[in-house]
Structures are given as structure tokens and as C-alpha cells.
Motif scaffolding. Sequence first.
Motif, PDB file in Angstrom:
ATOM      1  N   ALA A   1       0.851  -1.193   0.000  1.00 46.22           N
ATOM      2  CA  ALA A   1       0.000   0.000   0.000  1.00 46.22           C
ATOM      3  C   ALA A   1       0.884   1.241   0.000  1.00 46.22           C
ATOM      4  O   ALA A   1       2.098   1.147   0.136  1.00 46.22           O
ATOM      5  CB  ALA A   1      -0.901   0.004   1.234  1.00 46.22           C
ATOM      6  N   THR A   2       0.256   2.400  -0.120  1.00 39.45           N
ATOM      7  CA  THR A   2       1.020   3.641  -0.091  1.00 39.45           C
ATOM      8  C   THR A   2       1.492   3.943   1.325  1.00 39.45           C
ATOM      9  O   THR A   2       0.968   3.417   2.300  1.00 39.45           O
ATOM     10  CB  THR A   2       0.180   4.826  -0.614  1.00 39.45           C
ATOM     11  N   GLY A   3       2.501   4.815   1.433  1.00 41.38           N
ATOM     12  CA  GLY A   3       3.010   5.234   2.727  1.00 41.38           C
ATOM     13  C   GLY A   3       4.501   5.027   2.843  1.00 41.38           C
ATOM     14  O   GLY A   3       5.189   4.663   1.894  1.00 41.38           O
ATOM     15  N   SER A   4       4.993   5.274   4.032  1.00 39.12           N
ATOM     16  CA  SER A   4       6.424   5.163   4.301  1.00 39.12           C
ATOM     17  C   SER A   4       6.863   3.702   4.352  1.00 39.12           C
ATOM     18  O   SER A   4       6.160   2.854   4.899  1.00 39.12           O
ATOM     19  CB  SER A   4       6.761   5.836   5.632  1.00 39.12           C
ATOM     20  N   VAL A   5       8.035   3.440   3.818  1.00 42.48           N
ATOM     21  CA  VAL A   5       8.619   2.108   3.942  1.00 42.48           C
ATOM     22  C   VAL A   5       9.151   1.935   5.364  1.00 42.48           C
ATOM     23  O   VAL A   5       9.323   0.830   5.846  1.00 42.48           O
ATOM     24  CB  VAL A   5       9.722   1.913   2.875  1.00 42.48           C
ATOM     25  N   GLY A   6       9.366   3.050   6.063  1.00 42.08           N
ATOM     26  CA  GLY A   6       9.722   3.011   7.479  1.00 42.08           C
ATOM     27  C   GLY A   6      11.176   2.680   7.766  1.00 42.08           C
ATOM     28  O   GLY A   6      11.459   2.003   8.748  1.00 42.08           O
ATOM     29  N   VAL A   7      12.072   3.168   6.917  1.00 36.30           N
ATOM     30  CA  VAL A   7      13.488   2.868   7.133  1.00 36.30           C
ATOM     31  C   VAL A   7      14.339   4.116   7.361  1.00 36.30           C
ATOM     32  O   VAL A   7      15.538   4.008   7.566  1.00 36.30           O
ATOM     33  CB  VAL A   7      14.072   2.044   5.958  1.00 36.30           C
ATOM     34  N   GLY A   8      13.719   5.316   7.322  1.00 36.19           N
ATOM     35  CA  GLY A   8      14.479   6.553   7.508  1.00 36.19           C
ATOM     36  C   GLY A   8      15.313   6.884   6.286  1.00 36.19           C
ATOM     37  O   GLY A   8      15.053   6.380   5.196  1.00 36.19           O
ATOM     38  N   PRO A   9      16.340   7.727   6.428  1.00 33.97           N
ATOM     39  CA  PRO A   9      17.184   8.091   5.291  1.00 33.97           C
ATOM     40  C   PRO A   9      17.807   6.848   4.652  1.00 33.97           C
ATOM     41  O   PRO A   9      18.280   5.954   5.353  1.00 33.97           O
ATOM     42  CB  PRO A   9      18.255   8.981   5.910  1.00 33.97           C
ATOM     43  N   ALA A  10      17.776   6.812   3.319  1.00 30.98           N
ATOM     44  CA  ALA A  10      18.275   5.622   2.621  1.00 30.98           C
ATOM     45  C   ALA A  10      18.619   5.951   1.178  1.00 30.98           C
ATOM     46  O   ALA A  10      18.283   7.013   0.667  1.00 30.98           O
ATOM     47  CB  ALA A  10      17.226   4.522   2.663  1.00 30.98           C
ATOM     48  N   ARG A  11      19.266   4.992   0.535  1.00 36.62           N
ATOM     49  CA  ARG A  11      19.516   5.038  -0.902  1.00 36.62           C
ATOM     50  C   ARG A  11      18.769   3.874  -1.534  1.00 36.62           C
ATOM     51  O   ARG A  11      19.000   2.729  -1.175  1.00 36.62           O
ATOM     52  CB  ARG A  11      21.003   4.932  -1.215  1.00 36.62           C
ATOM     53  N   ILE A  12      17.866   4.187  -2.454  1.00 35.97           N
ATOM     54  CA  ILE A  12      17.117   3.143  -3.152  1.00 35.97           C
ATOM     55  C   ILE A  12      18.056   2.507  -4.173  1.00 35.97           C
ATOM     56  O   ILE A  12      18.614   3.193  -5.028  1.00 35.97           O
ATOM     57  CB  ILE A  12      15.878   3.723  -3.857  1.00 35.97           C
ATOM     58  N   ARG A  13      18.237   1.191  -4.088  1.00 37.64           N
ATOM     59  CA  ARG A  13      19.151   0.467  -4.977  1.00 37.64           C
ATOM     60  C   ARG A  13      18.415  -0.287  -6.078  1.00 37.64           C
ATOM     61  O   ARG A  13      18.922  -0.438  -7.178  1.00 37.64           O
ATOM     62  CB  ARG A  13      19.987  -0.535  -4.176  1.00 37.64           C
ATOM     63  N   GLN A  14      17.226  -0.783  -5.757  1.00 35.31           N
ATOM     64  CA  GLN A  14      16.447  -1.560  -6.717  1.00 35.31           C
ATOM     65  C   GLN A  14      15.002  -1.608  -6.241  1.00 35.31           C
ATOM     66  O   GLN A  14      14.739  -1.519  -5.046  1.00 35.31           O
ATOM     67  CB  GLN A  14      16.997  -2.984  -6.818  1.00 35.31           C
ATOM     68  N   VAL A  15      14.079  -1.751  -7.187  1.00 38.08           N
ATOM     69  CA  VAL A  15      12.686  -2.029  -6.851  1.00 38.08           C
ATOM     70  C   VAL A  15      12.214  -3.209  -7.681  1.00 38.08           C
ATOM     71  O   VAL A  15      12.605  -3.356  -8.842  1.00 38.08           O
ATOM     72  CB  VAL A  15      11.745  -0.811  -7.069  1.00 38.08           C
TER      73      VAL A  15
ATOM     74  N   THR B   1      -0.677   2.249  -8.319  1.00 35.28           N
ATOM     75  CA  THR B   1      -1.820   2.004  -9.190  1.00 35.28           C
ATOM     76  C   THR B   1      -1.662   0.655  -9.890  1.00 35.28           C
ATOM     77  O   THR B   1      -0.654   0.421 -10.558  1.00 35.28           O
ATOM     78  CB  THR B   1      -1.935   3.131 -10.241  1.00 35.28           C
ATOM     79  N   ALA B   2      -2.637  -0.237  -9.735  1.00 34.19           N
ATOM     80  CA  ALA B   2      -2.650  -1.562 -10.373  1.00 34.19           C
ATOM     81  C   ALA B   2      -1.399  -2.369 -10.018  1.00 34.19           C
ATOM     82  O   ALA B   2      -0.833  -3.057 -10.846  1.00 34.19           O
ATOM     83  CB  ALA B   2      -2.825  -1.434 -11.883  1.00 34.19           C
ATOM     84  N   ILE B   3      -0.996  -2.275  -8.764  1.00 32.99           N
ATOM     85  CA  ILE B   3       0.193  -2.982  -8.272  1.00 32.99           C
ATOM     86  C   ILE B   3      -0.188  -3.823  -7.059  1.00 32.99           C
ATOM     87  O   ILE B   3      -0.863  -3.333  -6.145  1.00 32.99           O
ATOM     88  CB  ILE B   3       1.306  -1.978  -7.914  1.00 32.99           C
ATOM     89  N   THR B   4       0.254  -5.070  -7.060  1.00 24.03           N
ATOM     90  CA  THR B   4      -0.002  -5.983  -5.942  1.00 24.03           C
ATOM     91  C   THR B   4       0.986  -5.745  -4.818  1.00 24.03           C
ATOM     92  O   THR B   4       0.623  -5.689  -3.644  1.00 24.03           O
ATOM     93  CB  THR B   4       0.099  -7.446  -6.415  1.00 24.03           C
ATOM     94  N   SER B   5       2.270  -5.633  -5.169  1.00 24.01           N
ATOM     95  CA  SER B   5       3.299  -5.435  -4.142  1.00 24.01           C
ATOM     96  C   SER B   5       4.536  -4.783  -4.748  1.00 24.01           C
ATOM     97  O   SER B   5       4.774  -4.873  -5.945  1.00 24.01           O
ATOM     98  CB  SER B   5       3.679  -6.765  -3.490  1.00 24.01           C
ATOM     99  N   VAL B   6       5.298  -4.130  -3.855  1.00 22.40           N
ATOM    100  CA  VAL B   6       6.565  -3.512  -4.217  1.00 22.40           C
ATOM    101  C   VAL B   6       7.601  -3.947  -3.191  1.00 22.40           C
ATOM    102  O   VAL B   6       7.360  -3.853  -1.981  1.00 22.40           O
ATOM    103  CB  VAL B   6       6.471  -1.964  -4.189  1.00 22.40           C
ATOM    104  N   THR B   7       8.733  -4.426  -3.658  1.00 18.51           N
ATOM    105  CA  THR B   7       9.854  -4.712  -2.772  1.00 18.51           C
ATOM    106  C   THR B   7      10.946  -3.702  -3.094  1.00 18.51           C
ATOM    107  O   THR B   7      11.373  -3.590  -4.244  1.00 18.51           O
ATOM    108  CB  THR B   7      10.386  -6.145  -2.949  1.00 18.51           C
ATOM    109  N   VAL B   8      11.332  -2.945  -2.077  1.00 21.20           N
ATOM    110  CA  VAL B   8      12.366  -1.919  -2.241  1.00 21.20           C
ATOM    111  C   VAL B   8      13.650  -2.434  -1.603  1.00 21.20           C
ATOM    112  O   VAL B   8      13.662  -2.844  -0.439  1.00 21.20           O
ATOM    113  CB  VAL B   8      11.937  -0.601  -1.553  1.00 21.20           C
ATOM    114  N   PHE B   9      14.724  -2.414  -2.380  1.00 19.02           N
ATOM    115  CA  PHE B   9      16.050  -2.757  -1.875  1.00 19.02           C
ATOM    116  C   PHE B   9      16.774  -1.430  -1.614  1.00 19.02           C
ATOM    117  O   PHE B   9      16.807  -0.557  -2.480  1.00 19.02           O
ATOM    118  CB  PHE B   9      16.816  -3.600  -2.884  1.00 19.02           C
ATOM    119  N   TYR B  10      17.339  -1.276  -0.426  1.00 15.14           N
ATOM    120  CA  TYR B  10      17.923   0.005  -0.026  1.00 15.14           C
ATOM    121  C   TYR B  10      19.163  -0.217   0.824  1.00 15.14           C
ATOM    122  O   TYR B  10      19.424  -1.309   1.336  1.00 15.14           O
ATOM    123  CB  TYR B  10      16.894   0.826   0.764  1.00 15.14           C
ATOM    124  N   SER B  11      19.940   0.836   0.958  1.00 13.37           N
ATOM    125  CA  SER B  11      21.087   0.802   1.875  1.00 13.37           C
ATOM    126  C   SER B  11      21.172   2.124   2.588  1.00 13.37           C
ATOM    127  O   SER B  11      20.472   3.067   2.271  1.00 13.37           O
ATOM    128  CB  SER B  11      22.388   0.519   1.126  1.00 13.37           C
TER     129      SER B  11
END
Length: 90
Positions: free
Chosen positions: A13-27, A80-90
Motif C-alpha cells: 500500500a502507499t506510505g512510508s517504507v519506514g526505514v528513515g534516510p536511505a539510498r534506493i538500490r532496486q525495486v 496504481t494496479a500494483i499488488t506489491s513492491v519490494t524496495v532494496f535500499y542501503s
Amino acid sequence: MSGSDVRSKRITATGSVGVGPARIRQVQVKTTTGSPRLTITDGNGGAVALDMDLNASATHSANIPSDGIRVTDIWVSAVTAITSVTVFYS
């Protein structure tokens, strides 16, 4: 050797991923029918960091080059029209 560990977090769902400051590496995104779109901003109401239109009914993987996209908070503002998102971060 990498300068930091890469972690991941899955959201549905929408909202914060809840990890604080980060660098998005992959989705990785699993889409449904329709016109899938993923928008990630730099915190709630911040500048758009990543905005992707995707093919329907598929699984997508987007690698972010170099040091990734730096954000103060990974905020998923549209799924929109998305079941899930996995965010890879560091």
C-alpha cells in the motif's frame, strides 16, 4: 567490498517504507491489469524520486545505477494496479 549492507522491505500500500534516510538500490514490482504506475517520493509530499509506468500483469525489476537514489524517507505515494513492491535500499 560494499560500503554498506543492502536490505529490503516489501509493501502492498502507499506510505512510508519506514526505514528513515536511505539510498534506493532496486525495486521489484508485481503488477495487475490496467495501467500500473509506481511513484516514490522523498518523504511525504517531497520531490518525486522515482516514477515508473509498467506493463500489466507482470513482475518488473528496476536496478538503480551507481549509489542509488538518496531520500530522507522512502515514501510510496502511488501504487496504481500494483499488488506489491519490494524496495532494496542501503
